[in-house]
Design an enzyme around this catalytic site. Structure first.
Site, PDB file in Angstrom:
ATOM      1  N   HIS A 227     -42.618 -22.450 -32.429  1.00  0.00           N
ATOM      2  CA  HIS A 227     -42.387 -21.366 -31.333  1.00  0.00           C
ATOM      3  C   HIS A 227     -41.091 -20.987 -31.391  1.00  0.00           C
ATOM      4  O   HIS A 227     -40.070 -21.475 -31.987  1.00  0.00           O
ATOM      5  CB  HIS A 227     -42.810 -22.085 -30.033  1.00  0.00           C
ATOM      6  CG  HIS A 227     -41.951 -23.015 -29.605  1.00  0.00           C
ATOM      7  ND1 HIS A 227     -41.952 -24.566 -30.054  1.00  0.00           N
ATOM      8  CD2 HIS A 227     -41.010 -23.120 -28.846  1.00  0.00           C
ATOM      9  CE1 HIS A 227     -41.066 -24.961 -29.273  1.00  0.00           C
ATOM     10  NE2 HIS A 227     -40.230 -24.238 -28.793  1.00  0.00           N
ATOM     11  N   ASP A 229     -38.184 -19.983 -28.013  1.00  0.00           N
ATOM     12  CA  ASP A 229     -38.080 -20.144 -26.819  1.00  0.00           C
ATOM     13  C   ASP A 229     -38.130 -18.740 -26.002  1.00  0.00           C
ATOM     14  O   ASP A 229     -37.219 -18.051 -26.534  1.00  0.00           O
ATOM     15  CB  ASP A 229     -36.798 -21.129 -26.469  1.00  0.00           C
ATOM     16  CG  ASP A 229     -36.922 -22.198 -27.087  1.00  0.00           C
ATOM     17  OD1 ASP A 229     -38.118 -22.718 -27.214  1.00  0.00           O
ATOM     18  OD2 ASP A 229     -35.956 -23.069 -26.999  1.00  0.00           O
ATOM     19  N   ARG A 297     -39.396 -40.705 -29.789  1.00  0.00           N
ATOM     20  CA  ARG A 297     -38.139 -39.689 -29.765  1.00  0.00           C
ATOM     21  C   ARG A 297     -38.068 -39.027 -28.480  1.00  0.00           C
ATOM     22  O   ARG A 297     -39.321 -38.795 -28.124  1.00  0.00           O
ATOM     23  CB  ARG A 297     -38.368 -38.844 -31.061  1.00  0.00           C
ATOM     24  CG  ARG A 297     -37.379 -37.744 -31.000  1.00  0.00           C
ATOM     25  CD  ARG A 297     -37.440 -36.720 -32.227  1.00  0.00           C
ATOM     26  NE  ARG A 297     -36.328 -35.710 -32.304  1.00  0.00           N
ATOM     27  CZ  ARG A 297     -36.760 -34.609 -31.896  1.00  0.00           C
ATOM     28  NH1 ARG A 297     -38.026 -34.225 -31.576  1.00  0.00           N
ATOM     29  NH2 ARG A 297     -35.815 -33.606 -31.839  1.00  0.00           N
TER      30      ARG A 297
HETATM   31  C1  LIG Z   1     -38.749 -21.439 -18.677  1.00  0.00           C
HETATM   32  C2  LIG Z   1     -39.510 -21.820 -19.595  1.00  0.00           C
HETATM   33  C3  LIG Z   1     -39.725 -21.935 -21.217  1.00  0.00           C
HETATM   34  C4  LIG Z   1     -40.879 -22.524 -21.370  1.00  0.00           C
HETATM   35  C5  LIG Z   1     -41.851 -22.200 -20.274  1.00  0.00           C
HETATM   36  C6  LIG Z   1     -41.007 -22.387 -19.197  1.00  0.00           C
HETATM   37  C7  LIG Z   1     -40.915 -23.607 -18.708  1.00  0.00           C
HETATM   38  C8  LIG Z   1     -41.134 -24.777 -20.068  1.00  0.00           C
HETATM   39  C9  LIG Z   1     -40.549 -24.184 -21.342  1.00  0.00           C
HETATM   40  C10 LIG Z   1     -41.171 -24.694 -22.568  1.00  0.00           C
HETATM   41  C11 LIG Z   1     -40.498 -26.151 -23.074  1.00  0.00           C
HETATM   42  C12 LIG Z   1     -41.413 -26.773 -24.150  1.00  0.00           C
HETATM   43  C13 LIG Z   1     -41.620 -25.410 -25.228  1.00  0.00           C
HETATM   44  C14 LIG Z   1     -42.208 -24.229 -24.546  1.00  0.00           C
HETATM   45  C15 LIG Z   1     -42.600 -23.160 -25.602  1.00  0.00           C
HETATM   46  C16 LIG Z   1     -43.316 -24.624 -23.695  1.00  0.00           C
HETATM   47  O1  LIG Z   1     -44.490 -24.883 -23.709  1.00  0.00           O
HETATM   48  O2  LIG Z   1     -42.743 -24.985 -22.294  1.00  0.00           O
HETATM   49  C17 LIG Z   1     -41.097 -23.621 -23.681  1.00  0.00           C
HETATM   50  C18 LIG Z   1     -41.619 -22.131 -22.673  1.00  0.00           C
HETATM   51  C19 LIG Z   1     -40.935 -21.124 -23.507  1.00  0.00           C
HETATM   52  O3  LIG Z   1     -39.614 -21.124 -24.071  1.00  0.00           O
HETATM   53  O4  LIG Z   1     -41.684 -20.193 -23.760  1.00  0.00           O
HETATM   54  O1  LIG Z   2     -38.147 -31.944 -29.290  1.00  0.00           O
HETATM   55  C1  LIG Z   2     -37.380 -30.929 -30.071  1.00  0.00           C
HETATM   56  O2  LIG Z   2     -36.484 -31.211 -30.807  1.00  0.00           O
HETATM   57  C2  LIG Z   2     -37.768 -29.496 -29.869  1.00  0.00           C
HETATM   58  C3  LIG Z   2     -38.273 -29.202 -28.268  1.00  0.00           C
HETATM   59  C4  LIG Z   2     -38.015 -27.771 -27.639  1.00  0.00           C
HETATM   60  O3  LIG Z   2     -38.357 -26.986 -28.939  1.00  0.00           O
HETATM   61  C5  LIG Z   2     -38.304 -27.265 -26.515  1.00  0.00           C
HETATM   62  O4  LIG Z   2     -38.336 -28.051 -25.663  1.00  0.00           O
HETATM   63  O5  LIG Z   2     -38.618 -26.125 -26.227  1.00  0.00           O
HETATM   64 FE   LIG Z   3     -38.179 -24.849 -28.158  1.00  0.00          FE
END
Ligand SMILES: C=C1C[C@]23C[C@H]1CC[C@H]2[C@@]12CCC[C@@](C)(C(=O)O1)[C@H]2[C@@H]3C(=O)O
Ligand SMILES: O=C(O)CCC(=O)C(=O)O
Ligand SMILES: [Fe+2]
Length: 373
Positions: A227, A229, A297
């Site tokens: 993905h 961010d 981890r």
């Molecule tokens: C501010 C954010 C950014 C989110 C959504 C929301 C809260 C949690 C974040 C994450 C964290 C884990 C990967 C991700 C892909 C997920 O599933 O939740 C992220 C997502 C994004 O970066 O799109």
């Molecule tokens: O665990 C990791 O190294 C990646 C985590 C991550 O990509 C995320 O929290 O958006």
């Molecule tokens: Fe990420």
């Protein structure tokens, strides 16, 4: 259109409950990713490492500029965040994830909410489950922490608050260095000097704790699927166990590159909003987490975005006849909603047609769009 970050997912609820992965001796079918679903494969034999930048080095700005326009990711050392602050936050994560399942579920994220315990939201886009669990904090975690640690919650809240303060500082510093390396100053962003109430009081970050338990069959499992961010920048602290991989696009060495943990170092990812702000100049890096056989981890992501009332659009300085404006303006909340709906097509769904056509015409094959896998 919701204006608060916490409301971003109201219209795209996700309801998949985490399962207890600790006692499993075999990988259940629902966790077995096939190769064409992008499950971990060996790294390319020869590849450049992800840049490590010493922020106290006089060449840091130049190195950041190079990393931002090529990789979209780098590691920083000598960043000024005390090791003790990182350690205390890692303790919070370890304490939380080692709780029994029924305790963690007391802090479960609601299907349409943003904060709380659960599987990564992106799980809904994949046919197989990921070998991980997460805890997302937007604003204070007090309510959740009070429920699960009635006697110790203040200590845990203090560690999070301290971490948040330090990371916010570092995120701002890094943002200005990254933009500065592209020739962008505060004056070029009309919102950067605006200290109005809504600009300063609303949360402009999420903190994501990730846990990847040791896995009986790591080669078939996926910790966190590929993905990008949905942020301006993300600052990632990974515990001393590797697992983070970034996609290096183009050239003969294309493929997944492991980002080795550096004691006290932090990983900086460019997010989709900085990609938009830079009019496509800085790629938002595709990344994933793989798991391993004998070690748990932990990683902690500080997901930094703009104030909620700000619409992010390409900086005018980076728009010109040869670089048409690539994206329309979006707020963070709006973009999260788009991501919840379109996932890896989110960036192209806010791309402007004229720019896309110009790009196709130039037959430009760089990795500015999100290409997962
Ligand atoms: C501010 C954010 C950014 C989110 C959504 C929301 C809260 C949690 C974040 C994450 C964290 C884990 C990967 C991700 C892909 C997920 O599933 O939740 C992220 C997502 C994004 O970066 O799109
Ligand atoms: O665990 C990791 O190294 C990646 C985590 C991550 O990509 C995320 O929290 O958006
Ligand atoms: Fe990420």
């Amino acid at each position: 259109m919701p204006s608060k970050l916490a409301d971003a997912f109201r219209s795209h609820p996700v309801d998949i409950q985490p399962k207890n992965l600790h006692d499993l001796k075999e990988l259940p079918d629902s966790y077995q990713w096939s190769a064409d679903q992008d499950r971990p494969e060996p790294e390319p034999a020869h590849h450049e490492p992800v840049p490590v930048i010493d922020l106290s080095d006089p060449n840091a700005l130049e190195e950041i500029g190079h990393a931002c326009t090529t990789w979209g990711v780098f590691q920083v050392v000598n960043h000024g965040v005390p090791a003790a602050v990182l350690d205390r936050m890692e303790d919070v994560a370890k304490s939380f994830f080692s709780l029994p399942a029924h305790q963690k579920l007391k802090a479960a994220r609601s299907p349409d909410g943003i904060s709380g315990y659960g599987l990564a939201r992106i799980s809904s886009f994949f046919p197989k489950l990921m070998w991980s669990e997460g805890f997302t904090m937007v604003g204070s975690p007090l309510e959740h922490f009070h429920t699960i640690w009635p006697h110790h919650y203040t200590r845990f809240c203090d560690s999070v608050e301290e971490y948040d303060k330090q990371m916010q500082n570092l995120a701002q510093t890094l943002m200005w260095l990254m933009l500065g390396s592209l020739g962008i100053t505060k004056e070029d962003l009309n919102w950067a000097n605006n200290n109005s109430n809504s600009t300063t009081t609303n949360p402009r970050a999420a903190i994501q704790l990730n846990h990847y338990p040791a896995c009986p069959d790591p080669d078939r499992a996926m910790g966190l699927a590929p993905h990008t961010d949905s942020t301006l920048v993300t600052i990632l602290h990974q515990s001393n166990t590797s697992g983070l991989q970034v996609l290096r696009a183009g050239g003969g060495t294309a493929g997944w590159v492991t980002v080795p943990p550096i004691r006290g170092g932090l990983v900086v990812h460019i997010g989709d909003l900085l990609h938009i702000l830079s009019n496509g100049l800085c790629p938002s890096v595709v990344h994933r987490a793989v798991v391993n056989r004998d070690r748990n981890r932990i990683s902690i992501a500080y997901l930094h975005g703009p104030p909620s009332n700000v619409r992010i659009s390409p900086v005018q300085k980076l728009v010109g006849p040869s670089q048409p404006q690539m994206y329309r303006a979006v707020t963070w909340t709006e973009y999260l909603g788009t991501k919840a709906k379109h996932f890896d097509k989110a960036l192209s769904s806010v791309r402007l047609c004229a720019a896309a056509e110009a790009k196709d015409h130039n037959n430009n094959n760089n990795n500015n769009g999100v290409q997962v896998g």
